[in-house]
Enzyme design. Structure first.
Site, PDB file in Angstrom:
ATOM      1  N   GLU A 245      -7.070  10.110  -7.691  1.00  0.00           N
ATOM      2  CA  GLU A 245      -7.700  11.429  -7.547  1.00  0.00           C
ATOM      3  C   GLU A 245      -7.697  11.736  -6.069  1.00  0.00           C
ATOM      4  O   GLU A 245      -8.466  11.154  -5.305  1.00  0.00           O
ATOM      5  CB  GLU A 245      -9.151  11.396  -8.064  1.00  0.00           C
ATOM      6  CG  GLU A 245      -9.284  11.137  -9.549  1.00  0.00           C
ATOM      7  CD  GLU A 245      -8.818  12.300 -10.401  1.00  0.00           C
ATOM      8  OE1 GLU A 245      -8.696  13.435  -9.883  1.00  0.00           O
ATOM      9  OE2 GLU A 245      -8.559  12.066 -11.593  1.00  0.00           O
ATOM     10  N   CYS A 279     -13.378  17.807  -3.147  1.00  0.00           N
ATOM     11  CA  CYS A 279     -11.912  17.824  -3.286  1.00  0.00           C
ATOM     12  C   CYS A 279     -11.442  19.033  -4.074  1.00  0.00           C
ATOM     13  O   CYS A 279     -10.346  19.529  -3.850  1.00  0.00           O
ATOM     14  CB  CYS A 279     -11.420  16.527  -3.907  1.00  0.00           C
ATOM     15  SG  CYS A 279     -12.323  16.048  -5.370  1.00  0.00           S
ATOM     16  N   GLU A 371      -5.999  20.001   3.662  1.00  0.00           N
ATOM     17  CA  GLU A 371      -7.380  19.861   3.216  1.00  0.00           C
ATOM     18  C   GLU A 371      -8.266  19.643   4.448  1.00  0.00           C
ATOM     19  O   GLU A 371      -8.088  18.679   5.185  1.00  0.00           O
ATOM     20  CB  GLU A 371      -7.501  18.666   2.267  1.00  0.00           C
ATOM     21  CG  GLU A 371      -8.884  18.504   1.712  1.00  0.00           C
ATOM     22  CD  GLU A 371      -8.959  17.446   0.621  1.00  0.00           C
ATOM     23  OE1 GLU A 371      -8.551  16.295   0.882  1.00  0.00           O
ATOM     24  OE2 GLU A 371      -9.432  17.768  -0.474  1.00  0.00           O
TER      25      GLU A 371
HETATM   26  P1  NAP Z   1     -10.288   7.418   2.467  1.00  0.00           P
HETATM   27  O1  NAP Z   1     -10.063   6.585   3.664  1.00  0.00           O
HETATM   28  O2  NAP Z   1      -9.135   7.703   1.577  1.00  0.00           O
HETATM   29  O3  NAP Z   1     -11.476   6.713   1.640  1.00  0.00           O
HETATM   30  C1  NAP Z   1     -11.566   6.573   0.243  1.00  0.00           C
HETATM   31  C2  NAP Z   1     -11.854   5.128  -0.147  1.00  0.00           C
HETATM   32  O4  NAP Z   1     -10.704   4.323   0.115  1.00  0.00           O
HETATM   33  C3  NAP Z   1     -12.982   4.488   0.652  1.00  0.00           C
HETATM   34  O5  NAP Z   1     -13.681   3.567  -0.157  1.00  0.00           O
HETATM   35  C4  NAP Z   1     -12.203   3.771   1.739  1.00  0.00           C
HETATM   36  O6  NAP Z   1     -12.932   2.770   2.396  1.00  0.00           O
HETATM   37  C5  NAP Z   1     -11.045   3.239   0.962  1.00  0.00           C
HETATM   38  N1  NAP Z   1      -9.883   2.841   1.770  1.00  0.00           N
HETATM   39  C6  NAP Z   1      -9.555   3.256   3.032  1.00  0.00           C
HETATM   40  N2  NAP Z   1      -8.412   2.667   3.422  1.00  0.00           N
HETATM   41  C7  NAP Z   1      -8.009   1.865   2.410  1.00  0.00           C
HETATM   42  C8  NAP Z   1      -6.887   0.987   2.224  1.00  0.00           C
HETATM   43  N3  NAP Z   1      -5.955   0.813   3.158  1.00  0.00           N
HETATM   44  N4  NAP Z   1      -6.788   0.322   1.047  1.00  0.00           N
HETATM   45  C9  NAP Z   1      -7.707   0.485   0.088  1.00  0.00           C
HETATM   46  N5  NAP Z   1      -8.786   1.283   0.208  1.00  0.00           N
HETATM   47  C10 NAP Z   1      -8.938   1.976   1.355  1.00  0.00           C
HETATM   48  O7  NAP Z   1     -10.926   8.795   2.877  1.00  0.00           O
HETATM   49  P2  NAP Z   1     -11.862   9.087   4.151  1.00  0.00           P
HETATM   50  O8  NAP Z   1     -11.282   8.431   5.372  1.00  0.00           O
HETATM   51  O9  NAP Z   1     -13.230   8.739   3.804  1.00  0.00           O
HETATM   52  O10 NAP Z   1     -11.704  10.661   4.281  1.00  0.00           O
HETATM   53  C11 NAP Z   1     -10.568  11.228   4.928  1.00  0.00           C
HETATM   54  C12 NAP Z   1     -10.098  12.484   4.236  1.00  0.00           C
HETATM   55  O11 NAP Z   1      -9.761  12.208   2.875  1.00  0.00           O
HETATM   56  C13 NAP Z   1     -11.126  13.583   4.121  1.00  0.00           C
HETATM   57  O12 NAP Z   1     -11.226  14.346   5.276  1.00  0.00           O
HETATM   58  C14 NAP Z   1     -10.616  14.354   2.930  1.00  0.00           C
HETATM   59  O13 NAP Z   1      -9.619  15.251   3.316  1.00  0.00           O
HETATM   60  C15 NAP Z   1     -10.030  13.299   2.053  1.00  0.00           C
HETATM   61  N6  NAP Z   1     -10.983  12.874   0.988  1.00  0.00           N
HETATM   62  C16 NAP Z   1     -10.772  13.303  -0.270  1.00  0.00           C
HETATM   63  C17 NAP Z   1     -11.657  12.935  -1.262  1.00  0.00           C
HETATM   64  C18 NAP Z   1     -11.485  13.370  -2.674  1.00  0.00           C
HETATM   65  O14 NAP Z   1     -12.442  13.409  -3.419  1.00  0.00           O
HETATM   66  N7  NAP Z   1     -10.280  13.676  -3.121  1.00  0.00           N
HETATM   67  C19 NAP Z   1     -12.765  12.143  -0.975  1.00  0.00           C
HETATM   68  C20 NAP Z   1     -12.949  11.702   0.341  1.00  0.00           C
HETATM   69  C21 NAP Z   1     -12.044  12.078   1.291  1.00  0.00           C
HETATM   70  P3  NAP Z   1     -13.754   3.199   3.739  1.00  0.00           P
HETATM   71  O15 NAP Z   1     -14.881   3.993   3.264  1.00  0.00           O
HETATM   72  O16 NAP Z   1     -14.155   1.917   4.348  1.00  0.00           O
HETATM   73  O17 NAP Z   1     -12.789   3.980   4.594  1.00  0.00           O
END
Ligand code: NAP
Ligand code: MG
Length: 464
Positions: A245, A279, A371
Protein backbone atom coordinates in the site's frame (compact mmCIF):
# COMPACT_ATOMS: atom_id res chain seq x y z
CA UNK A 1 3.10 7.97 28.35
CA UNK A 2 2.91 4.31 29.19
CA UNK A 3 5.67 2.31 27.53
CA UNK A 4 7.28 -1.13 27.48
CA UNK A 5 11.05 -1.44 27.53
CA UNK A 6 10.57 -4.76 25.74
CA UNK A 7 9.30 -6.62 22.68
CA UNK A 8 6.08 -8.63 22.69
CA UNK A 9 7.25 -12.06 21.49
CA UNK A 10 5.65 -15.48 22.03
CA UNK A 11 3.03 -14.13 24.41
CA UNK A 12 5.23 -12.14 26.77
CA UNK A 13 7.17 -8.91 27.03
CA UNK A 14 10.84 -9.78 26.77
CA UNK A 15 13.95 -7.59 26.66
CA UNK A 16 15.49 -6.82 23.27
CA UNK A 17 18.72 -8.64 22.42
CA UNK A 18 20.60 -5.40 21.82
CA UNK A 19 20.73 -2.10 23.70
CA UNK A 20 19.61 0.32 20.98
CA UNK A 21 16.67 2.61 21.70
CA UNK A 22 14.25 4.91 19.89
CA UNK A 23 13.10 8.19 21.41
CA UNK A 24 9.45 9.00 20.83
CA UNK A 25 8.82 12.74 20.38
CA UNK A 26 5.55 14.67 20.75
CA UNK A 27 5.47 16.69 17.50
CA UNK A 28 3.27 19.40 19.02
CA UNK A 29 5.88 20.46 21.62
CA UNK A 30 9.05 18.64 20.47
CA UNK A 31 9.47 16.92 23.87
CA UNK A 32 10.71 13.34 24.26
CA UNK A 33 7.80 11.41 25.79
CA UNK A 34 9.08 7.83 25.80
CA UNK A 35 11.90 5.50 24.83
CA UNK A 36 11.36 2.06 23.30
CA UNK A 37 13.86 -0.62 22.28
CA UNK A 38 15.23 -0.64 18.73
CA UNK A 39 15.05 -4.27 17.70
CA UNK A 40 17.77 -6.06 15.76
CA UNK A 41 17.71 -8.88 13.21
CA UNK A 42 18.01 -11.29 16.17
CA UNK A 43 14.80 -9.96 17.74
CA UNK A 44 13.05 -10.30 14.38
CA UNK A 45 14.34 -13.85 14.10
CA UNK A 46 13.01 -14.74 17.57
CA UNK A 47 9.62 -13.26 16.67
CA UNK A 48 9.42 -15.09 13.33
CA UNK A 49 10.31 -18.38 15.06
CA UNK A 50 7.55 -17.82 17.60
CA UNK A 51 5.08 -17.04 14.80
CA UNK A 52 6.16 -20.13 12.86
CA UNK A 53 5.79 -22.36 15.95
CA UNK A 54 2.29 -20.97 16.65
CA UNK A 55 1.12 -21.33 13.04
CA UNK A 56 -0.10 -24.97 12.91
CA UNK A 57 -2.24 -24.57 16.01
CA UNK A 58 -3.79 -21.23 15.01
CA UNK A 59 -4.33 -22.29 11.37
CA UNK A 60 -6.22 -25.37 12.60
CA UNK A 61 -8.45 -23.38 14.98
CA UNK A 62 -12.10 -23.37 13.99
CA UNK A 63 -13.07 -20.08 12.28
CA UNK A 64 -15.71 -19.42 14.98
CA UNK A 65 -12.99 -19.61 17.65
CA UNK A 66 -10.85 -17.12 15.72
CA UNK A 67 -13.99 -14.96 15.41
CA UNK A 68 -14.42 -15.11 19.20
CA UNK A 69 -10.81 -14.01 19.82
CA UNK A 70 -11.21 -11.13 17.35
CA UNK A 71 -14.44 -10.12 19.09
CA UNK A 72 -12.50 -10.06 22.37
CA UNK A 73 -9.82 -7.93 20.69
CA UNK A 74 -12.52 -5.56 19.42
CA UNK A 75 -13.85 -5.26 22.99
CA UNK A 76 -10.35 -4.49 24.30
CA UNK A 77 -9.92 -1.74 21.69
CA UNK A 78 -13.37 -0.36 22.54
CA UNK A 79 -12.62 -0.33 26.28
CA UNK A 80 -9.35 1.55 25.69
CA UNK A 81 -10.57 4.10 23.12
CA UNK A 82 -9.58 7.08 25.24
CA UNK A 83 -6.09 5.75 25.93
CA UNK A 84 -5.60 4.95 22.23
CA UNK A 85 -6.66 8.47 21.22
CA UNK A 86 -4.38 10.10 23.81
CA UNK A 87 -1.45 7.93 22.74
CA UNK A 88 -1.85 8.76 19.03
CA UNK A 89 -2.23 12.45 19.84
CA UNK A 90 0.98 12.32 21.89
CA UNK A 91 3.13 10.54 19.29
CA UNK A 92 1.55 11.76 16.00
CA UNK A 93 0.22 15.17 17.07
CA UNK A 94 -3.31 14.95 15.68
CA UNK A 95 -6.06 16.89 17.51
CA UNK A 96 -7.71 14.73 20.19
CA UNK A 97 -11.16 14.76 18.55
CA UNK A 98 -9.65 13.42 15.31
CA UNK A 99 -7.66 10.81 17.25
CA UNK A 100 -10.84 9.67 19.00
CA UNK A 101 -13.07 9.53 15.93
CA UNK A 102 -10.58 8.32 13.35
CA UNK A 103 -7.37 6.93 14.88
CA UNK A 104 -9.29 4.98 17.54
CA UNK A 105 -12.70 4.72 15.84
CA UNK A 106 -11.73 3.32 12.43
CA UNK A 107 -9.56 0.44 13.73
CA UNK A 108 -12.38 -0.50 16.06
CA UNK A 109 -14.78 -0.72 13.10
CA UNK A 110 -12.25 -2.70 11.06
CA UNK A 111 -11.54 -5.13 13.91
CA UNK A 112 -15.30 -5.59 14.40
CA UNK A 113 -15.72 -6.32 10.68
CA UNK A 114 -13.12 -9.11 10.85
CA UNK A 115 -14.62 -10.58 14.02
CA UNK A 116 -17.78 -10.91 11.91
CA UNK A 117 -16.07 -12.09 8.70
CA UNK A 118 -13.97 -14.73 10.47
CA UNK A 119 -17.19 -16.42 11.53
CA UNK A 120 -19.09 -16.08 8.25
CA UNK A 121 -16.49 -16.29 5.46
CA UNK A 122 -16.67 -19.37 3.21
CA UNK A 123 -13.29 -21.02 3.77
CA UNK A 124 -14.41 -23.80 1.37
CA UNK A 125 -16.14 -23.63 -1.99
CA UNK A 126 -17.30 -26.08 -4.69
CA UNK A 127 -16.12 -25.64 -8.29
CA UNK A 128 -17.42 -28.47 -10.53
CA UNK A 129 -15.97 -31.72 -9.19
CA UNK A 130 -13.57 -29.89 -6.87
CA UNK A 131 -13.70 -28.61 -3.33
CA UNK A 132 -11.49 -25.54 -2.99
CA UNK A 133 -10.01 -24.93 0.44
CA UNK A 134 -9.01 -21.37 1.38
CA UNK A 135 -6.07 -21.90 3.71
CA UNK A 136 -3.92 -19.36 5.58
CA UNK A 137 -0.84 -18.15 3.73
CA UNK A 138 1.35 -18.67 6.81
CA UNK A 139 3.58 -16.25 8.72
CA UNK A 140 2.91 -12.59 7.88
CA UNK A 141 5.53 -9.87 8.22
CA UNK A 142 3.65 -6.57 8.64
CA UNK A 143 5.52 -3.27 8.23
CA UNK A 144 3.45 -0.17 8.96
CA UNK A 145 3.83 3.64 8.79
CA UNK A 146 3.02 6.35 11.31
CA UNK A 147 0.25 8.33 9.60
CA UNK A 148 -2.74 6.19 10.68
CA UNK A 149 -0.69 4.10 13.07
CA UNK A 150 -3.34 1.87 14.65
CA UNK A 151 -5.55 1.62 11.56
CA UNK A 152 -2.66 0.38 9.47
CA UNK A 153 -1.78 -2.24 12.10
CA UNK A 154 -5.36 -3.49 12.43
CA UNK A 155 -5.94 -3.46 8.64
CA UNK A 156 -3.18 -6.10 8.42
CA UNK A 157 -3.33 -7.97 11.74
CA UNK A 158 -7.11 -8.47 11.93
CA UNK A 159 -7.59 -10.11 8.49
CA UNK A 160 -4.37 -12.11 8.95
CA UNK A 161 -5.61 -13.50 12.27
CA UNK A 162 -9.09 -14.09 10.82
CA UNK A 163 -7.51 -16.11 8.00
CA UNK A 164 -5.51 -18.26 10.44
CA UNK A 165 -2.14 -16.64 9.77
CA UNK A 166 0.34 -15.62 12.47
CA UNK A 167 1.95 -12.18 12.50
CA UNK A 168 5.17 -10.30 13.24
CA UNK A 169 4.66 -6.53 13.25
CA UNK A 170 7.35 -3.86 12.78
CA UNK A 171 5.58 -0.51 13.33
CA UNK A 172 6.95 2.91 12.36
CA UNK A 173 9.70 4.28 14.58
CA UNK A 174 7.72 7.52 15.11
CA UNK A 175 4.64 5.78 16.54
CA UNK A 176 5.60 2.66 18.50
CA UNK A 177 3.49 3.41 21.59
CA UNK A 178 0.09 2.69 20.04
CA UNK A 179 1.61 -0.51 18.62
CA UNK A 180 2.59 -1.56 22.16
CA UNK A 181 -0.92 -0.72 23.32
CA UNK A 182 -2.32 -2.92 20.54
CA UNK A 183 -0.08 -5.81 21.68
CA UNK A 184 -1.50 -5.42 25.20
CA UNK A 185 -5.01 -5.68 23.75
CA UNK A 186 -4.05 -8.82 21.79
CA UNK A 187 -2.69 -10.35 24.98
CA UNK A 188 -5.79 -9.45 27.00
CA UNK A 189 -8.03 -10.86 24.25
CA UNK A 190 -6.61 -14.33 24.90
CA UNK A 191 -4.99 -14.72 21.49
CA UNK A 192 -2.53 -17.60 21.95
CA UNK A 193 1.21 -17.00 22.49
CA UNK A 194 3.17 -16.50 19.27
CA UNK A 195 0.15 -15.75 17.09
CA UNK A 196 0.90 -12.01 17.18
CA UNK A 197 4.39 -10.61 17.87
CA UNK A 198 5.72 -7.05 18.00
CA UNK A 199 9.27 -5.92 17.26
CA UNK A 200 9.84 -2.16 17.52
CA UNK A 201 12.82 -0.85 15.59
CA UNK A 202 14.22 1.05 12.65
CA UNK A 203 13.13 0.40 9.07
CA UNK A 204 16.51 -0.33 7.52
CA UNK A 205 17.37 -2.69 10.44
CA UNK A 206 14.32 -4.46 11.88
CA UNK A 207 12.07 -3.75 8.87
CA UNK A 208 14.65 -4.99 6.41
CA UNK A 209 15.34 -8.12 8.51
CA UNK A 210 11.63 -8.92 8.57
CA UNK A 211 11.18 -8.36 4.82
CA UNK A 212 14.17 -10.62 4.10
CA UNK A 213 13.41 -13.39 6.61
CA UNK A 214 12.93 -16.76 4.94
CA UNK A 215 10.47 -17.77 7.65
CA UNK A 216 8.01 -15.09 6.46
CA UNK A 217 5.49 -16.22 3.80
CA UNK A 218 3.85 -12.87 3.07
CA UNK A 219 5.14 -9.34 3.55
CA UNK A 220 2.46 -6.69 3.88
CA UNK A 221 3.89 -3.18 3.70
CA UNK A 222 2.33 0.27 3.87
CA UNK A 223 4.54 3.32 3.36
CA UNK A 224 6.61 5.11 0.78
CA UNK A 225 6.95 4.00 -2.81
CA UNK A 226 10.75 3.97 -2.50
CA UNK A 227 10.76 1.41 0.32
CA UNK A 228 7.83 -0.48 -1.26
CA UNK A 229 9.81 -1.06 -4.44
CA UNK A 230 12.68 -2.58 -2.44
CA UNK A 231 10.35 -4.84 -0.50
CA UNK A 232 8.62 -5.91 -3.71
CA UNK A 233 11.99 -6.77 -5.27
CA UNK A 234 13.04 -8.81 -2.21
CA UNK A 235 9.73 -10.68 -2.22
CA UNK A 236 9.99 -11.33 -5.96
CA UNK A 237 13.47 -12.79 -5.61
CA UNK A 238 12.27 -15.11 -2.81
CA UNK A 239 8.96 -16.02 -4.56
CA UNK A 240 7.13 -14.74 -1.50
CA UNK A 241 3.67 -13.15 -1.42
CA UNK A 242 3.69 -9.38 -1.06
CA UNK A 243 1.07 -6.69 -0.50
CA UNK A 244 2.04 -3.04 -0.98
CA UNK A 245 0.00 0.00 0.00
CA UNK A 246 2.01 2.95 -1.28
CA UNK A 247 1.52 6.60 -2.02
CA UNK A 248 -1.07 8.57 -3.89
CA UNK A 249 -1.75 11.85 -5.66
CA UNK A 250 -5.50 11.54 -5.87
CA UNK A 251 -7.71 13.82 -7.94
CA UNK A 252 -10.87 15.53 -6.75
CA UNK A 253 -12.66 16.15 -10.04
CA UNK A 254 -15.40 18.78 -9.88
CA UNK A 255 -17.51 18.54 -13.06
CA UNK A 256 -19.43 21.60 -14.31
CA UNK A 257 -22.84 20.49 -12.96
CA UNK A 258 -21.57 19.98 -9.37
CA UNK A 259 -22.42 21.89 -6.20
CA UNK A 260 -19.13 23.82 -6.26
CA UNK A 261 -19.12 25.26 -2.69
CA UNK A 262 -19.83 21.83 -1.23
CA UNK A 263 -17.28 20.04 -3.42
CA UNK A 264 -14.58 22.58 -2.53
CA UNK A 265 -15.39 22.54 1.21
CA UNK A 266 -15.31 18.74 1.41
CA UNK A 267 -12.19 18.67 -0.77
CA UNK A 268 -10.27 21.09 1.45
CA UNK A 269 -11.33 19.19 4.60
CA UNK A 270 -10.15 15.94 2.98
CA UNK A 271 -6.67 17.37 2.36
CA UNK A 272 -6.27 19.08 5.75
CA UNK A 273 -7.37 16.03 7.78
CA UNK A 274 -4.43 14.51 9.70
CA UNK A 275 -2.31 17.50 8.56
CA UNK A 276 -2.38 16.14 5.01
CA UNK A 277 -0.60 12.94 6.05
CA UNK A 278 -3.07 10.65 4.28
CA UNK A 279 -2.08 8.40 1.37
CA UNK A 280 -5.57 8.63 -0.14
CA UNK A 281 -5.90 12.44 0.23
CA UNK A 282 -7.39 14.34 -2.74
CA UNK A 283 -4.36 16.57 -3.11
CA UNK A 284 -5.21 17.71 -6.65
CA UNK A 285 -8.46 19.61 -7.16
CA UNK A 286 -9.54 19.74 -10.81
CA UNK A 287 -11.96 22.55 -11.70
CA UNK A 288 -13.47 23.63 -15.03
CA UNK A 289 -11.85 26.82 -16.35
CA UNK A 290 -15.14 28.76 -16.17
CA UNK A 291 -15.43 28.27 -12.40
CA UNK A 292 -11.73 28.16 -11.58
CA UNK A 293 -11.41 31.59 -9.92
CA UNK A 294 -14.50 30.99 -7.82
CA UNK A 295 -13.13 27.61 -6.65
CA UNK A 296 -9.72 29.12 -5.76
CA UNK A 297 -11.40 31.82 -3.65
CA UNK A 298 -13.59 29.29 -1.84
CA UNK A 299 -10.63 26.97 -1.17
CA UNK A 300 -8.43 29.79 0.16
CA UNK A 301 -11.19 30.87 2.55
CA UNK A 302 -11.80 27.29 3.71
CA UNK A 303 -8.08 26.63 4.31
CA UNK A 304 -7.71 29.82 6.37
CA UNK A 305 -10.10 28.32 8.96
CA UNK A 306 -7.60 25.55 9.80
CA UNK A 307 -5.77 27.27 12.62
CA UNK A 308 -2.54 25.37 13.44
CA UNK A 309 -2.67 23.94 16.94
CA UNK A 310 -6.47 24.04 17.00
CA UNK A 311 -8.20 22.44 14.03
CA UNK A 312 -4.99 21.12 12.49
CA UNK A 313 -2.03 19.46 14.18
CA UNK A 314 1.69 19.49 13.38
CA UNK A 315 3.49 17.18 10.97
CA UNK A 316 4.86 14.00 12.55
CA UNK A 317 8.52 15.10 12.57
CA UNK A 318 10.90 17.92 11.75
CA UNK A 319 12.01 15.96 8.67
CA UNK A 320 8.44 15.73 7.33
CA UNK A 321 7.84 19.43 8.07
CA UNK A 322 10.97 20.41 6.16
CA UNK A 323 10.09 18.10 3.28
CA UNK A 324 6.61 19.64 2.96
CA UNK A 325 7.92 23.22 3.15
CA UNK A 326 10.45 22.29 0.45
CA UNK A 327 7.59 21.19 -1.81
CA UNK A 328 5.73 24.48 -1.28
CA UNK A 329 8.89 26.40 -2.23
CA UNK A 330 9.34 24.17 -5.27
CA UNK A 331 5.75 24.89 -6.31
CA UNK A 332 6.32 28.64 -6.09
CA UNK A 333 9.58 28.34 -8.06
CA UNK A 334 7.76 26.43 -10.81
CA UNK A 335 5.03 29.09 -11.10
CA UNK A 336 2.27 28.16 -8.64
CA UNK A 337 0.51 31.00 -6.81
CA UNK A 338 0.05 30.80 -3.00
CA UNK A 339 -3.51 31.79 -2.08
CA UNK A 340 -3.45 30.43 1.49
CA UNK A 341 -0.59 29.48 3.83
CA UNK A 342 2.88 29.26 2.32
CA UNK A 343 6.34 28.01 3.20
CA UNK A 344 6.77 30.11 6.38
CA UNK A 345 6.37 27.89 9.44
CA UNK A 346 3.88 29.09 12.07
CA UNK A 347 5.55 30.23 15.32
CA UNK A 348 6.90 27.23 17.28
CA UNK A 349 7.31 25.01 19.13
CA UNK A 350 5.92 22.08 17.14
CA UNK A 351 6.46 20.82 13.61
CA UNK A 352 3.68 22.91 12.04
CA UNK A 353 3.13 23.78 8.40
CA UNK A 354 0.62 26.47 7.41
CA UNK A 355 -2.43 24.99 5.64
CA UNK A 356 -1.57 25.88 2.06
CA UNK A 357 -3.50 26.25 -1.19
CA UNK A 358 -1.62 26.57 -4.48
CA UNK A 359 -3.42 27.96 -7.55
CA UNK A 360 -2.30 28.10 -11.20
CA UNK A 361 -0.84 24.61 -10.81
CA UNK A 362 -0.26 22.85 -14.14
CA UNK A 363 -0.09 19.06 -14.59
CA UNK A 364 3.67 18.75 -15.12
CA UNK A 365 4.65 20.69 -11.95
CA UNK A 366 6.29 18.77 -9.11
CA UNK A 367 3.43 19.72 -6.76
CA UNK A 368 0.99 18.10 -9.24
CA UNK A 369 3.03 14.91 -9.61
CA UNK A 370 4.67 13.98 -6.29
CA UNK A 371 3.13 12.98 -2.97
CA UNK A 372 3.73 15.91 -0.59
CA UNK A 373 2.21 14.32 2.54
CA UNK A 374 1.35 17.62 4.17
CA UNK A 375 -1.51 20.16 4.31
CA UNK A 376 -1.05 21.35 0.73
CA UNK A 377 -3.76 21.48 -1.94
CA UNK A 378 -2.96 22.06 -5.62
CA UNK A 379 -5.78 23.43 -7.81
CA UNK A 380 -5.63 22.69 -11.52
CA UNK A 381 -7.87 23.89 -14.35
CA UNK A 382 -9.34 21.77 -17.18
CA UNK A 383 -11.06 22.67 -20.46
CA UNK A 384 -13.42 19.71 -20.92
CA UNK A 385 -14.08 16.19 -19.58
CA UNK A 386 -11.42 14.54 -21.75
CA UNK A 387 -8.89 17.05 -20.46
CA UNK A 388 -10.00 16.39 -16.86
CA UNK A 389 -9.64 12.61 -17.29
CA UNK A 390 -6.21 12.99 -18.87
CA UNK A 391 -4.98 15.22 -16.02
CA UNK A 392 -6.55 13.02 -13.32
CA UNK A 393 -4.84 9.91 -14.76
CA UNK A 394 -1.57 11.72 -15.47
CA UNK A 395 0.52 10.62 -12.48
CA UNK A 396 2.26 7.34 -11.57
CA UNK A 397 -0.29 6.88 -8.76
CA UNK A 398 -3.88 5.66 -8.58
CA UNK A 399 -5.07 5.16 -5.02
CA UNK A 400 -8.26 7.16 -4.49
CA UNK A 401 -10.21 10.13 -5.80
CA UNK A 402 -13.54 11.89 -5.93
CA UNK A 403 -15.98 12.97 -8.62
CA UNK A 404 -18.68 15.62 -8.16
CA UNK A 405 -21.38 16.13 -10.79
CA UNK A 406 -24.99 17.26 -11.11
CA UNK A 407 -26.17 13.69 -10.51
CA UNK A 408 -24.64 10.35 -9.48
CA UNK A 409 -24.96 8.82 -12.97
CA UNK A 410 -22.79 11.52 -14.52
CA UNK A 411 -20.24 11.15 -11.72
CA UNK A 412 -20.16 7.36 -12.10
CA UNK A 413 -19.68 7.63 -15.87
CA UNK A 414 -16.62 9.79 -15.25
CA UNK A 415 -15.37 7.58 -12.38
CA UNK A 416 -15.22 4.63 -14.80
CA UNK A 417 -12.55 6.52 -16.75
CA UNK A 418 -10.25 6.94 -13.71
CA UNK A 419 -7.25 4.64 -13.19
CA UNK A 420 -7.63 4.46 -9.43
CA UNK A 421 -8.68 2.03 -6.70
CA UNK A 422 -11.42 4.08 -5.02
CA UNK A 423 -13.66 6.96 -6.05
CA UNK A 424 -16.08 8.81 -3.75
CA UNK A 425 -19.18 9.82 -5.71
CA UNK A 426 -20.67 13.22 -4.79
CA UNK A 427 -19.24 13.03 -1.26
CA UNK A 428 -19.80 9.31 -0.56
CA UNK A 429 -18.82 8.14 2.92
CA UNK A 430 -15.77 6.01 3.88
CA UNK A 431 -16.72 2.33 3.91
CA UNK A 432 -14.59 0.09 6.15
CA UNK A 433 -15.67 -2.99 4.14
CA UNK A 434 -14.79 -1.64 0.67
CA UNK A 435 -11.54 -2.86 -0.90
CA UNK A 436 -8.82 -0.24 -0.45
CA UNK A 437 -5.68 -0.26 -2.57
CA UNK A 438 -3.97 1.08 -5.62
CA UNK A 439 -3.84 0.99 -9.37
CA UNK A 440 -0.43 1.62 -10.97
CA UNK A 441 2.39 2.53 -8.53
CA UNK A 442 0.01 3.03 -5.61
CA UNK A 443 0.45 -0.62 -4.80
CA UNK A 444 -0.39 -4.28 -5.10
CA UNK A 445 -3.29 -5.94 -3.30
CA UNK A 446 -6.32 -4.74 -1.39
CA UNK A 447 -7.04 -4.18 2.29
CA UNK A 448 -10.32 -4.18 4.27
CA UNK A 449 -13.46 -6.31 4.11
CA UNK A 450 -13.66 -9.68 2.36
CA UNK A 451 -11.12 -8.60 -0.29
CA UNK A 452 -8.64 -7.83 2.46
CA UNK A 453 -9.22 -11.24 4.02
CA UNK A 454 -8.52 -12.99 0.67
CA UNK A 455 -5.01 -11.50 0.66
CA UNK A 456 -4.10 -13.76 3.58
CA UNK A 457 -5.51 -16.95 2.05
CA UNK A 458 -4.17 -19.41 -0.53
CA UNK A 459 -6.20 -22.03 -2.32
CA UNK A 460 -5.95 -25.82 -2.45
CA UNK A 461 -8.19 -27.76 -4.85
CA UNK A 462 -9.42 -31.28 -4.02
CA UNK A 463 -10.86 -33.22 -6.98
CA UNK A 464 -13.61 -35.81 -6.55
P1 NAP B 1 8.73 4.67 5.00
O1 NAP B 1 10.17 4.85 5.28
O2 NAP B 1 8.33 3.96 3.76
O3 NAP B 1 8.10 3.95 6.30
C1 NAP B 1 7.13 2.93 6.31
C2 NAP B 1 7.57 1.75 7.16
O4 NAP B 1 8.64 1.07 6.51
C3 NAP B 1 8.12 2.15 8.53
O5 NAP B 1 7.81 1.16 9.48
C4 NAP B 1 9.61 2.18 8.24
O6 NAP B 1 10.41 2.13 9.40
C5 NAP B 1 9.77 0.98 7.37
N1 NAP B 1 11.01 0.94 6.58
C6 NAP B 1 11.81 1.99 6.22
N2 NAP B 1 12.85 1.54 5.49
C7 NAP B 1 12.71 0.20 5.39
C8 NAP B 1 13.49 -0.83 4.75
N3 NAP B 1 14.61 -0.57 4.08
N4 NAP B 1 13.04 -2.11 4.85
C9 NAP B 1 11.92 -2.40 5.51
N5 NAP B 1 11.16 -1.48 6.13
C10 NAP B 1 11.54 -0.19 6.07
O7 NAP B 1 8.00 6.07 5.01
P2 NAP B 1 8.43 7.38 5.84
O8 NAP B 1 9.92 7.59 5.72
O9 NAP B 1 7.89 7.27 7.18
O10 NAP B 1 7.68 8.51 5.02
C11 NAP B 1 8.23 9.03 3.82
C12 NAP B 1 7.17 9.31 2.78
O11 NAP B 1 6.45 8.11 2.47
C13 NAP B 1 6.08 10.26 3.21
O12 NAP B 1 6.45 11.59 3.07
C14 NAP B 1 4.94 9.85 2.30
O13 NAP B 1 5.07 10.47 1.06
C15 NAP B 1 5.12 8.38 2.16
N6 NAP B 1 4.24 7.62 3.10
C16 NAP B 1 3.15 7.01 2.61
C17 NAP B 1 2.32 6.33 3.47
C18 NAP B 1 1.09 5.63 2.99
O14 NAP B 1 0.18 5.41 3.76
N7 NAP B 1 1.02 5.22 1.74
C19 NAP B 1 2.59 6.27 4.83
C20 NAP B 1 3.74 6.90 5.31
C21 NAP B 1 4.54 7.56 4.43
P3 NAP B 1 10.85 3.55 10.07
O15 NAP B 1 9.64 4.08 10.68
O16 NAP B 1 11.90 3.18 11.04
O17 NAP B 1 11.38 4.40 8.94
MG1 MG C 1 11.56 6.14 6.80
Amino acid sequence: MKQHDAMYIDGSWRPAEGSGTIEVVNPADEQVIATVPAGSARDVDAAVRAARAALPGWAATAPRERAARLAALRDQLAARTEEIAETVTAELGSPLAFSTNVHAGVPLAVCASYAELAGTHAFEEKVGNSTVLHEPVGVVGAITPWNYPLHQIVAKAAPALAAGCTVVLKPAENTPLVAQLFAECVDAAGIPAGVFNLVTGLGPVAGQALAEHEGVDLVSFTGSTAVGKRIGALAGAAVKRVALELGGKSANVILPGADLPKAVAVGVANVMANSGQTCSAWTRMLVHQDRYDEAVELAAAAAAKYVPGERIGPLVSAAQRDRVRGYIERGIAEGARVVAGGPQAPAGPGYYVAPTVLADVTPEMTVAQEEIFGPVLSILKYADEDDAARIANGTVYGLAGAVWAGDDAAAVAFARRLDTGQVDINGGRFNPLAPFGGYKQSGIGRELGPHGLSEYLQTKSLQF
